[in-house]
Enzyme design. Sequence first.
Site, mmCIF file in Angstrom:
data_model
loop_
_atom_site.group_PDB
_atom_site.id
_atom_site.type_symbol
_atom_site.label_atom_id
_atom_site.label_comp_id
_atom_site.label_asym_id
_atom_site.label_seq_id
_atom_site.Cartn_x
_atom_site.Cartn_y
_atom_site.Cartn_z
ATOM 1 N N THR A 1 -12.048 -4.914 14.253
ATOM 2 C CA THR A 1 -11.786 -6.353 14.428
ATOM 3 C C THR A 1 -10.498 -6.739 13.699
ATOM 4 O O THR A 1 -9.636 -7.437 14.259
ATOM 5 C CB THR A 1 -12.972 -7.177 13.880
ATOM 6 O OG1 THR A 1 -14.149 -6.778 14.587
ATOM 7 C CG2 THR A 1 -12.744 -8.660 14.048
ATOM 8 N N ALA A 2 -10.367 -6.273 12.471
ATOM 9 C CA ALA A 2 -9.157 -6.597 11.697
ATOM 10 C C ALA A 2 -7.913 -6.017 12.370
ATOM 11 O O ALA A 2 -6.875 -6.680 12.463
ATOM 12 C CB ALA A 2 -9.287 -6.062 10.268
ATOM 13 N N LYS A 3 -8.014 -4.780 12.854
ATOM 14 C CA LYS A 3 -6.832 -4.133 13.445
ATOM 15 C C LYS A 3 -6.463 -4.754 14.788
ATOM 16 O O LYS A 3 -5.287 -4.792 15.163
ATOM 17 C CB LYS A 3 -7.072 -2.621 13.580
ATOM 18 C CG LYS A 3 -7.120 -1.884 12.223
ATOM 19 C CD LYS A 3 -5.927 -2.196 11.352
ATOM 20 C CE LYS A 3 -5.694 -1.177 10.257
ATOM 21 N NZ LYS A 3 -4.589 -1.569 9.346
ATOM 22 N N SER B 1 -4.208 -0.004 14.444
ATOM 23 C CA SER B 1 -4.871 1.307 14.541
ATOM 24 C C SER B 1 -5.400 1.482 15.958
ATOM 25 O O SER B 1 -5.684 0.485 16.648
ATOM 26 C CB SER B 1 -6.043 1.350 13.554
ATOM 27 O OG SER B 1 -6.900 2.430 13.838
ATOM 28 N N TYR C 1 -13.347 -3.006 10.623
ATOM 29 C CA TYR C 1 -11.973 -2.477 10.678
ATOM 30 C C TYR C 1 -11.357 -2.683 12.065
ATOM 31 O O TYR C 1 -10.193 -3.075 12.187
ATOM 32 C CB TYR C 1 -12.032 -0.995 10.310
ATOM 33 C CG TYR C 1 -10.722 -0.261 10.201
ATOM 34 C CD1 TYR C 1 -9.914 -0.386 9.064
ATOM 35 C CD2 TYR C 1 -10.300 0.606 11.209
ATOM 36 C CE1 TYR C 1 -8.727 0.331 8.952
ATOM 37 C CE2 TYR C 1 -9.123 1.330 11.104
ATOM 38 C CZ TYR C 1 -8.340 1.194 9.969
ATOM 39 O OH TYR C 1 -7.163 1.899 9.866
ATOM 40 N N ASP D 1 -2.433 -7.463 -5.527
ATOM 41 C CA ASP D 1 -3.486 -7.393 -4.520
ATOM 42 C C ASP D 1 -3.031 -8.279 -3.356
ATOM 43 O O ASP D 1 -2.890 -9.493 -3.524
ATOM 44 C CB ASP D 1 -4.791 -7.914 -5.136
ATOM 45 C CG ASP D 1 -5.951 -7.923 -4.150
ATOM 46 O OD1 ASP D 1 -5.713 -7.768 -2.934
ATOM 47 O OD2 ASP D 1 -7.095 -8.096 -4.608
ATOM 48 N N VAL D 2 -2.821 -7.674 -2.194
ATOM 49 C CA VAL D 2 -2.272 -8.460 -1.076
ATOM 50 C C VAL D 2 -3.211 -9.565 -0.612
ATOM 51 O O VAL D 2 -2.786 -10.488 0.081
ATOM 52 C CB VAL D 2 -1.900 -7.570 0.141
ATOM 53 C CG1 VAL D 2 -0.764 -6.608 -0.200
ATOM 54 C CG2 VAL D 2 -3.108 -6.827 0.696
ATOM 55 N N ARG E 1 0.785 5.706 -1.772
ATOM 56 C CA ARG E 1 0.448 7.002 -1.173
ATOM 57 C C ARG E 1 0.397 6.869 0.355
ATOM 58 O O ARG E 1 0.612 5.785 0.910
ATOM 59 C CB ARG E 1 -0.895 7.498 -1.700
ATOM 60 C CG ARG E 1 -2.042 6.587 -1.314
ATOM 61 C CD ARG E 1 -3.380 7.137 -1.754
ATOM 62 N NE ARG E 1 -4.445 6.491 -1.020
ATOM 63 C CZ ARG E 1 -5.580 6.052 -1.533
ATOM 64 N NH1 ARG E 1 -5.812 6.211 -2.818
ATOM 65 N NH2 ARG E 1 -6.495 5.479 -0.775
ATOM 66 N N GLY F 1 0.834 -1.208 0.000
ATOM 67 C CA GLY F 1 0.000 0.000 0.000
ATOM 68 C C GLY F 1 0.862 1.250 0.000
ATOM 69 O O GLY F 1 0.554 2.247 0.650
ATOM 70 N N ALA F 2 1.962 1.204 -0.775
ATOM 71 C CA ALA F 2 2.974 2.272 -0.688
ATOM 72 C C ALA F 2 2.861 3.303 -1.801
ATOM 73 O O ALA F 2 3.753 4.115 -1.992
ATOM 74 C CB ALA F 2 4.366 1.655 -0.679
HETATM 75 P P1 NAP Z 1 -4.443 5.197 2.171
HETATM 76 O O1 NAP Z 1 -3.960 6.587 1.923
HETATM 77 O O2 NAP Z 1 -5.851 4.863 1.846
HETATM 78 O O3 NAP Z 1 -3.451 4.202 1.402
HETATM 79 C C1 NAP Z 1 -3.673 2.826 1.425
HETATM 80 C C2 NAP Z 1 -3.003 2.214 0.206
HETATM 81 O O4 NAP Z 1 -3.237 0.790 0.259
HETATM 82 C C3 NAP Z 1 -3.598 2.722 -1.120
HETATM 83 O O5 NAP Z 1 -2.566 3.070 -2.013
HETATM 84 C C4 NAP Z 1 -4.395 1.520 -1.604
HETATM 85 O O6 NAP Z 1 -4.470 1.404 -3.018
HETATM 86 C C5 NAP Z 1 -3.570 0.367 -1.057
HETATM 87 N N1 NAP Z 1 -4.346 -0.863 -1.053
HETATM 88 C C6 NAP Z 1 -5.645 -1.034 -0.718
HETATM 89 N N2 NAP Z 1 -6.018 -2.303 -0.886
HETATM 90 C C7 NAP Z 1 -4.930 -2.978 -1.333
HETATM 91 C C8 NAP Z 1 -4.684 -4.320 -1.714
HETATM 92 N N3 NAP Z 1 -5.662 -5.246 -1.653
HETATM 93 N N4 NAP Z 1 -3.454 -4.660 -2.145
HETATM 94 C C9 NAP Z 1 -2.472 -3.737 -2.233
HETATM 95 N N5 NAP Z 1 -2.641 -2.444 -1.898
HETATM 96 C C10 NAP Z 1 -3.853 -2.060 -1.464
HETATM 97 O O7 NAP Z 1 -4.247 4.756 3.690
HETATM 98 P P2 NAP Z 1 -3.291 5.331 4.875
HETATM 99 O O8 NAP Z 1 -4.085 6.314 5.636
HETATM 100 O O9 NAP Z 1 -1.954 5.667 4.349
HETATM 101 O O10 NAP Z 1 -3.216 4.018 5.795
HETATM 102 C C11 NAP Z 1 -2.169 3.070 5.712
HETATM 103 C C12 NAP Z 1 -2.382 2.008 6.782
HETATM 104 O O11 NAP Z 1 -2.427 2.626 8.074
HETATM 105 C C13 NAP Z 1 -3.699 1.246 6.641
HETATM 106 O O12 NAP Z 1 -3.519 -0.097 7.028
HETATM 107 C C14 NAP Z 1 -4.610 1.949 7.623
HETATM 108 O O13 NAP Z 1 -5.655 1.119 8.056
HETATM 109 C C15 NAP Z 1 -3.626 2.283 8.728
HETATM 110 N N6 NAP Z 1 -4.050 3.408 9.580
HETATM 111 C C16 NAP Z 1 -4.288 4.657 9.062
HETATM 112 C C17 NAP Z 1 -4.682 5.693 9.896
HETATM 113 C C18 NAP Z 1 -4.959 7.095 9.395
HETATM 114 O O14 NAP Z 1 -5.408 7.933 10.211
HETATM 115 N N7 NAP Z 1 -4.719 7.422 8.150
HETATM 116 C C19 NAP Z 1 -4.851 5.441 11.268
HETATM 117 C C20 NAP Z 1 -4.619 4.162 11.753
HETATM 118 C C21 NAP Z 1 -4.206 3.156 10.909
HETATM 119 P P3 NAP Z 1 -5.745 1.996 -3.817
HETATM 120 O O15 NAP Z 1 -5.641 3.452 -3.722
HETATM 121 O O16 NAP Z 1 -5.551 1.499 -5.208
HETATM 122 O O17 NAP Z 1 -6.967 1.463 -3.133
#
Ligand code: NAP
Length: 257
Positions: free
Chosen positions: A160-162, A146, A158, A67-68, A20, A17-18
Amino acid sequence: MSEAGTTGAPRVAIVTGAARGIGAATAQRLAQDGFAVAVLDLDEGQAKGTVEAIEAAGGRALAIGADVSDAEQVEAAVARIASELGAPTVLVNNAGVLRDNMLFKMSESDWDIVMNVHLKGAFLMTRAAQKHMIEATWGRIVNLSSTSALGNRGQANYSTAKAGLQGFTKTLAIELGKFGVTANAIAPGFIETEMTKATAERMGIPFDDFIKGAASMIPVSRTGKPEDIAHLVSFFVSEGAGFVSGQVVYAAGGPKA
Ligand code: NAP
């Protein structure tokens, strides 16, 4: 540029998921730390932006589309990384999606998608990558949990998964420790990314107001940036962090979610 390698060759890290957000910042940080980085995301084209940023800063990276939650794609991706970049010994399971809804409105597919990406995705990626770590008798696994793991309205799937990822992390630490592999989890609070932006949009709140509201409840008086989490990942994967394993660090600007 060589802190990551003890023999001169750079160690290889995979960040899922890198394309962005937190994943992109983490990939860039690990490249700065001296890792060659596999930038894995659903769409290889999207991952190229992060690769270009790493290369522009003098680092080495490879864009990988996978796709992971798909076992075949994961196995193929890890094999390609091993042959093109080198054996991966660092894995950051960061890919994530939201399908928020109150329980009574949550569909089976809202549940399945979130479980498949976060939990099955981390399982498949870790199973594929661990053999390289065991061969190297060195490895670092970091899972993105999270603060929602403690419970959050509208996020039965979410949260539950986290929470599940925390149990997964502790079990990895127990099973893989004797091979020089550590596993830790980071549980971020509010981080400014597309994910939190989408939540603000869904709630009909301008993102700036959403950020201000969240910051007013956080002890350090601000919301998090992707770089805040990348910094913690950098610590967990460092050489000196080898005695820290099975831990969950809440990175939320204060002690509470
Ligand atoms: P984000 O901006 O939505 O980025 C997530 C990335 O994961 C996107 O590029 C997405 O691709 C990719 N992705 C989604 N499904 C995938 C799959 N099946 N296989 C491969 N890549 C996939 O999210 P983020 O805010 O940076 O969050 C990153 C992680 O931190 C996540 O696990 C999130 O739950 C966790 N987190 C975030 C926050 C927060 O406040 N932001 C807080 C707690 C935890 P697409 O764009 O193509 O869907």
